[in-house]
Design a protein around this motif. Structure first.
Motif: not given
Length: 299
Positions: A177-201
């Protein structure tokens, strides 16, 4: 000795209309889940581009387990089986433990996605394909090694070990449960700051899949887990006539259908691989056979 023989009675008596529905449901569920999860297995195994990615190795591991779970319903759902202590026509938890393999696999897959996104340099250097395959093999070895111990020790001691396993499982669920919350936060915030690329997708896709799969798994599996915990703690809890009428067990086994469906929904690459490797050939052969039969009828 396991009671796999024709003397095992059916799961229902066919004295009421709903019993016919229960029996038909299990046939349809077993067939559809085995076919869907099996097609994911074939799609990944037959596609080199997918086999080379760690996240698809985890998908392959759970899909193998889901395929076997679907096949196991042909016994657990159609015959009068009651797992537990004591059991009736049981499999000594051999068939239900396929879900246990998935619990561990999902946990390791969550850590895998966390490292891939948050520590990419460490991940690329140390988390190789061989490591992931070894971790997936460990899930099977651990689950069935523990099951072997439970089946060779006295019943009273096995029940105590099983109760301790439920406590450990509570800790695993909490971590998931904790890891699911953590992964959701990562997907929502951290990846949004990365430049568009195939690796990001690719990262977004893999995080989205694992988050949805784990949430669905917990929703479907938690009622059975809670009821099992209540049984061990209070000696009460809900009891059912057999595995075929155990609503909580049916919900837990439904993951064998929902998990591969979510994989196919969330990954266009996997969807294409499954279609090209399995279903396009099935429909092509079906179409060719219909055309041949039509020509024969005309002649």
């Amino acid at each position: 000795m396991l009671a796999f023989n024709f003397t095992v009675p059916l799961s229902v008596d066919f004295t009421r209309p709903e019993e016919y529905l229960i029996f038909i449901f299990h046939i349809l569920f077993a067939t559809s889940s085995a076919l869907l999860a099996g097609s994911v297995v074939i799609g990944i195994v037959s596609t080199g581009a997918l086999r080379s990615q760690n996240r698809f190795i985890f998908m392959l591991n759970t899909s193998i387990s889901d395929t076997l779970t679907g096949c196991s319903v042909f016994y657990l759902g159609l015959f009068d089986v009651q797992e537990g202590y004591p059991s009736r026509n049981g499999t000594y938890y051999i068939l239900p433990s396929f879900l246990g393999v998935n619990v561990l696999t999902f946990l390791f897959a969550q850590f895998d996605r966390y490292l891939a996104v948050c520590n990419p340099f460490f991940y690329k250097r140390h988390i190789t394909r061989g490591v992931v395959i070894g971790v997936c093999a460990l899930c099977w070895v651990y689950t069935y090694s523990l099951l072997t111990v439970l089946n060779v020790v006295p019943v009273d001691f096995a029940a105590q070990i099983n109760a301790f396993g439920v406590i450990v499982l509570q800790g695993i669920v909490a971590v998931k449960v904790l890891m699911t919350i953590k992964l959701y936060m990562i997907a929502r915030h951290q990846l949004s700051r990365e430049a568009p690329s195939s690796e990001k997708e690719s990262k977004k896709e893999s995080l989205r899949i694992i988050v949805f799969v784990v949430i669905c798994f917990l929703i479907l599996w938690s009622p059975s887990f809670i009821n099992l915990s209540v049984k061990y703690v209070t000696k009460t809890g809900l009891r059912f006539r057999n595995e075929a009428t155990n609503l909580f067990a049916i919900m837990a086994r439904f993951n064998a259908l929902s998990t591969p469906a979510l994989y196919i929904w969330g990954s266009p690459a996997l969807r294409a691989a499954v279609w090209n490797s399995v279903w396009s050939k099935v429909f092509k052969r079906r179409k060719s056979r219909l055309i041949f039969e039509h020509i024969c009828v005309k002649q």
